[in-house]
Design a protein around this motif. Structure first.
Motif, PDB file in Angstrom:
ATOM      1  N   GLU A 122       0.844  -1.187   0.000  1.00  0.00           N
ATOM      2  CA  GLU A 122       0.000   0.000   0.000  1.00  0.00           C
ATOM      3  C   GLU A 122       0.883   1.243   0.000  1.00  0.00           C
ATOM      4  O   GLU A 122       1.866   1.320   0.732  1.00  0.00           O
ATOM      5  CB  GLU A 122      -0.923   0.022   1.218  1.00  0.00           C
ATOM      6  CG  GLU A 122      -1.960  -1.105   1.222  1.00  0.00           C
ATOM      7  CD  GLU A 122      -2.917  -0.998   2.398  1.00  0.00           C
ATOM      8  OE1 GLU A 122      -2.808   0.008   3.149  1.00  0.00           O
ATOM      9  OE2 GLU A 122      -3.750  -1.896   2.566  1.00  0.00           O
ATOM     10  N   PHE A 123       0.509   2.212  -0.842  1.00  0.00           N
ATOM     11  CA  PHE A 123       1.255   3.468  -0.925  1.00  0.00           C
ATOM     12  C   PHE A 123       0.400   4.600  -0.361  1.00  0.00           C
ATOM     13  O   PHE A 123      -0.711   4.812  -0.827  1.00  0.00           O
ATOM     14  CB  PHE A 123       1.611   3.793  -2.369  1.00  0.00           C
ATOM     15  CG  PHE A 123       2.526   2.788  -3.024  1.00  0.00           C
ATOM     16  CD1 PHE A 123       3.872   2.744  -2.695  1.00  0.00           C
ATOM     17  CD2 PHE A 123       2.037   1.899  -3.958  1.00  0.00           C
ATOM     18  CE1 PHE A 123       4.716   1.830  -3.289  1.00  0.00           C
ATOM     19  CE2 PHE A 123       2.872   0.975  -4.565  1.00  0.00           C
ATOM     20  CZ  PHE A 123       4.218   0.939  -4.226  1.00  0.00           C
ATOM     21  N   ALA A 124       0.928   5.303   0.639  1.00  0.00           N
ATOM     22  CA  ALA A 124       0.230   6.490   1.117  1.00  0.00           C
ATOM     23  C   ALA A 124       0.378   7.600   0.095  1.00  0.00           C
ATOM     24  O   ALA A 124      -0.572   8.312  -0.223  1.00  0.00           O
ATOM     25  CB  ALA A 124       0.786   6.921   2.470  1.00  0.00           C
ATOM     26  N   ALA A 125       1.590   7.751  -0.443  1.00  0.00           N
ATOM     27  CA  ALA A 125       1.863   8.750  -1.470  1.00  0.00           C
ATOM     28  C   ALA A 125       3.178   8.398  -2.147  1.00  0.00           C
ATOM     29  O   ALA A 125       4.161   8.105  -1.473  1.00  0.00           O
ATOM     30  CB  ALA A 125       1.939  10.148  -0.864  1.00  0.00           C
ATOM     31  N   VAL A 126       3.164   8.417  -3.465  1.00  0.00           N
ATOM     32  CA  VAL A 126       4.374   8.160  -4.245  1.00  0.00           C
ATOM     33  C   VAL A 126       4.480   9.248  -5.320  1.00  0.00           C
ATOM     34  O   VAL A 126       3.619   9.329  -6.194  1.00  0.00           O
ATOM     35  CB  VAL A 126       4.347   6.775  -4.923  1.00  0.00           C
ATOM     36  CG1 VAL A 126       5.610   6.572  -5.752  1.00  0.00           C
ATOM     37  CG2 VAL A 126       4.223   5.680  -3.882  1.00  0.00           C
ATOM     38  N   PRO A 127       5.512  10.083  -5.280  1.00  0.00           N
ATOM     39  CA  PRO A 127       5.682  11.104  -6.324  1.00  0.00           C
ATOM     40  C   PRO A 127       5.786  10.451  -7.700  1.00  0.00           C
ATOM     41  O   PRO A 127       6.381   9.378  -7.854  1.00  0.00           O
ATOM     42  CB  PRO A 127       6.990  11.797  -5.932  1.00  0.00           C
ATOM     43  CG  PRO A 127       7.147  11.527  -4.467  1.00  0.00           C
ATOM     44  CD  PRO A 127       6.555  10.177  -4.247  1.00  0.00           C
ATOM     45  N   SER A 128       5.205  11.092  -8.690  1.00  0.00           N
ATOM     46  CA  SER A 128       5.168  10.520 -10.040  1.00  0.00           C
ATOM     47  C   SER A 128       6.566  10.279 -10.598  1.00  0.00           C
ATOM     48  O   SER A 128       6.815   9.271 -11.271  1.00  0.00           O
ATOM     49  CB  SER A 128       4.386  11.442 -10.975  1.00  0.00           C
ATOM     50  OG  SER A 128       3.051  11.571 -10.550  1.00  0.00           O
ATOM     51  N   LEU A 129       7.485  11.214 -10.332  1.00  0.00           N
ATOM     52  CA  LEU A 129       8.851  11.061 -10.832  1.00  0.00           C
ATOM     53  C   LEU A 129       9.507   9.814 -10.237  1.00  0.00           C
ATOM     54  O   LEU A 129      10.150   9.034 -10.941  1.00  0.00           O
ATOM     55  CB  LEU A 129       9.677  12.301 -10.499  1.00  0.00           C
ATOM     56  CG  LEU A 129      11.148  12.266 -10.922  1.00  0.00           C
ATOM     57  CD1 LEU A 129      11.274  12.095 -12.430  1.00  0.00           C
ATOM     58  CD2 LEU A 129      11.872  13.527 -10.454  1.00  0.00           C
ATOM     59  N   TYR A 130       9.330   9.627  -8.932  1.00  0.00           N
ATOM     60  CA  TYR A 130       9.900   8.454  -8.278  1.00  0.00           C
ATOM     61  C   TYR A 130       9.267   7.177  -8.814  1.00  0.00           C
ATOM     62  O   TYR A 130       9.966   6.182  -9.058  1.00  0.00           O
ATOM     63  CB  TYR A 130       9.692   8.553  -6.771  1.00  0.00           C
ATOM     64  CG  TYR A 130      10.259   7.380  -5.995  1.00  0.00           C
ATOM     65  CD1 TYR A 130      11.598   7.343  -5.652  1.00  0.00           C
ATOM     66  CD2 TYR A 130       9.440   6.322  -5.613  1.00  0.00           C
ATOM     67  CE1 TYR A 130      12.129   6.268  -4.947  1.00  0.00           C
ATOM     68  CE2 TYR A 130       9.954   5.245  -4.916  1.00  0.00           C
ATOM     69  CZ  TYR A 130      11.296   5.222  -4.577  1.00  0.00           C
ATOM     70  OH  TYR A 130      11.822   4.156  -3.891  1.00  0.00           O
ATOM     71  N   ALA A 131       7.944   7.182  -8.993  1.00  0.00           N
ATOM     72  CA  ALA A 131       7.252   6.005  -9.511  1.00  0.00           C
ATOM     73  C   ALA A 131       7.740   5.651 -10.907  1.00  0.00           C
ATOM     74  O   ALA A 131       7.924   4.473 -11.234  1.00  0.00           O
ATOM     75  CB  ALA A 131       5.743   6.251  -9.527  1.00  0.00           C
ATOM     76  N   ALA A 132       7.956   6.667 -11.739  1.00  0.00           N
ATOM     77  CA  ALA A 132       8.426   6.427 -13.110  1.00  0.00           C
ATOM     78  C   ALA A 132       9.812   5.813 -13.111  1.00  0.00           C
ATOM     79  O   ALA A 132      10.071   4.821 -13.815  1.00  0.00           O
ATOM     80  CB  ALA A 132       8.416   7.733 -13.903  1.00  0.00           C
ATOM     81  N   LEU A 133      10.729   6.396 -12.319  1.00  0.00           N
ATOM     82  CA  LEU A 133      12.106   5.916 -12.298  1.00  0.00           C
ATOM     83  C   LEU A 133      12.233   4.561 -11.615  1.00  0.00           C
ATOM     84  O   LEU A 133      12.885   3.646 -12.137  1.00  0.00           O
ATOM     85  CB  LEU A 133      13.008   6.939 -11.599  1.00  0.00           C
ATOM     86  CG  LEU A 133      13.125   8.303 -12.287  1.00  0.00           C
ATOM     87  CD1 LEU A 133      13.981   9.249 -11.440  1.00  0.00           C
ATOM     88  CD2 LEU A 133      13.721   8.156 -13.682  1.00  0.00           C
ATOM     89  N   MET A 134      11.619   4.410 -10.447  1.00  0.00           N
ATOM     90  CA  MET A 134      11.729   3.163  -9.708  1.00  0.00           C
ATOM     91  C   MET A 134      10.968   2.043 -10.415  1.00  0.00           C
ATOM     92  O   MET A 134      11.457   0.909 -10.508  1.00  0.00           O
ATOM     93  CB  MET A 134      11.207   3.346  -8.283  1.00  0.00           C
ATOM     94  CG  MET A 134      11.302   2.086  -7.429  1.00  0.00           C
ATOM     95  SD  MET A 134      12.983   1.425  -7.317  1.00  0.00           S
ATOM     96  CE  MET A 134      13.758   2.686  -6.321  1.00  0.00           C
ATOM     97  N   GLY A 135       9.768   2.360 -10.906  1.00  0.00           N
ATOM     98  CA  GLY A 135       9.000   1.350 -11.624  1.00  0.00           C
ATOM     99  C   GLY A 135       9.716   0.878 -12.875  1.00  0.00           C
ATOM    100  O   GLY A 135       9.782  -0.323 -13.165  1.00  0.00           O
ATOM    101  N   GLY A 136      10.286   1.823 -13.633  1.00  0.00           N
ATOM    102  CA  GLY A 136      11.025   1.459 -14.830  1.00  0.00           C
ATOM    103  C   GLY A 136      12.255   0.627 -14.510  1.00  0.00           C
ATOM    104  O   GLY A 136      12.565  -0.348 -15.205  1.00  0.00           O
ATOM    105  N   ALA A 137      12.972   0.988 -13.436  1.00  0.00           N
ATOM    106  CA  ALA A 137      14.166   0.243 -13.037  1.00  0.00           C
ATOM    107  C   ALA A 137      13.810  -1.174 -12.595  1.00  0.00           C
ATOM    108  O   ALA A 137      14.487  -2.141 -12.960  1.00  0.00           O
ATOM    109  CB  ALA A 137      14.889   0.982 -11.917  1.00  0.00           C
ATOM    110  N   LEU A 138      12.759  -1.305 -11.812  1.00  0.00           N
ATOM    111  CA  LEU A 138      12.343  -2.633 -11.348  1.00  0.00           C
ATOM    112  C   LEU A 138      11.941  -3.531 -12.514  1.00  0.00           C
ATOM    113  O   LEU A 138      12.316  -4.713 -12.564  1.00  0.00           O
ATOM    114  CB  LEU A 138      11.180  -2.503 -10.361  1.00  0.00           C
ATOM    115  CG  LEU A 138      11.534  -1.993  -8.964  1.00  0.00           C
ATOM    116  CD1 LEU A 138      10.272  -1.638  -8.191  1.00  0.00           C
ATOM    117  CD2 LEU A 138      12.347  -3.046  -8.206  1.00  0.00           C
ATOM    118  N   MET A 139      11.182  -2.988 -13.452  1.00  0.00           N
ATOM    119  CA  MET A 139      10.793  -3.784 -14.614  1.00  0.00           C
ATOM    120  C   MET A 139      12.007  -4.150 -15.463  1.00  0.00           C
ATOM    121  O   MET A 139      12.098  -5.272 -15.985  1.00  0.00           O
ATOM    122  CB  MET A 139       9.744  -3.038 -15.442  1.00  0.00           C
ATOM    123  CG  MET A 139       8.372  -3.026 -14.804  1.00  0.00           C
ATOM    124  SD  MET A 139       7.077  -2.369 -15.877  1.00  0.00           S
ATOM    125  CE  MET A 139       7.340  -0.619 -15.661  1.00  0.00           C
TER     126      MET A 139
END
Length: 209
Positions: free
Chosen positions: A109-126
């Protein structure tokens, strides 16, 4: 590097299983970041994300269901071009990503995730997850298989086909999502592809399954 310098020991079955489980989990976790931030990626995963955003109020289908369904027509092409072993591995990987992406929604569960962080971290994880799968002769199927098939049968450059389809998905996304979501999605796609480009090179990693 000479052929005689290449390793003769293939990956052990348990190594393939471990790589598939961890690789698909990383991809699913990256998708969870994207889903939370309403971002997109390329290929069939991007199409599945877009459809989940647009149709969720009607079908109730999340990313996992759409991702599994969209990939079904591509297995025939995978068998013809890649063979049964690759296809069965790909089928298992797609099934696990679909399952893990649905389960992770309840696990994390995410209380809040900045879009920039989500883009970078999500892309790196994938990107990390896909590298693990590639190195054990597994893929996430979809449009990449279609691109390779069209290249073999009709001489169309696979890279151009892939780029064209991803561009079309992006154009459709512009009509459905805010411009900033699309911009962050492009940044995430660059992160993912850079991760693969820097680490998936001939000779950098040698392993067979």
């Amino acid at each position: 590097m000479r052929m005689e310098d290449l390793p003769t020991d293939p990956h052990k079955p348990y190594e393939d299983v471990m790589a598939m489980l961890l690789g698909t989990f990383f991809v699913a976790l990256g998708v969870t970041f994207y889903t939370h931030a309403v971002l997109l990626t390329g290929s069939t995963a991007g199409l599945a994300l877009l459809l989940s955003y647009v149709t969720s109020s009607v079908t109730g289908w999340g990313f996992g269901v759409w991702f599994f369904a969209i990939n079904l027509p591509f297995y025939y092409l995978a068998i013809k071009r890649m063979g049964w072993s690759f296809t069965l591995r790909t089928f298992a990987a797609i099934g696990l990503v679909s399952l893990f992406s649905e389960l992770t929604q309840g696990w994390v569960e995410f209380a809040a995730v900045p879009s920039l962080y989500a883009a970078l971290m999500g892309g790196a994880l994938m990107g990390i997850g896909m590298l693990m799968l590639f190195r054990h002769r597994t893929s996430l199927g979809g449009i990449n298989i279609l691109a390779l098939y069209l290249q073999d049968k009709h001489g169309l450059r696979a890279g151009y086909v892939q780029l064209g389809i991803d561009g079309l998905i992006l154009l459709v996304a512009l009509t459905q999502l805010p411009l900033d979501r699309v911009g962050y999605s492009v940044l995430g796609a660059l992160t993912l592809n850079l991760m693969i480009a820097l680490n998936h090179k001939p000779g950098r990693y040698i392993g067979v399954s």
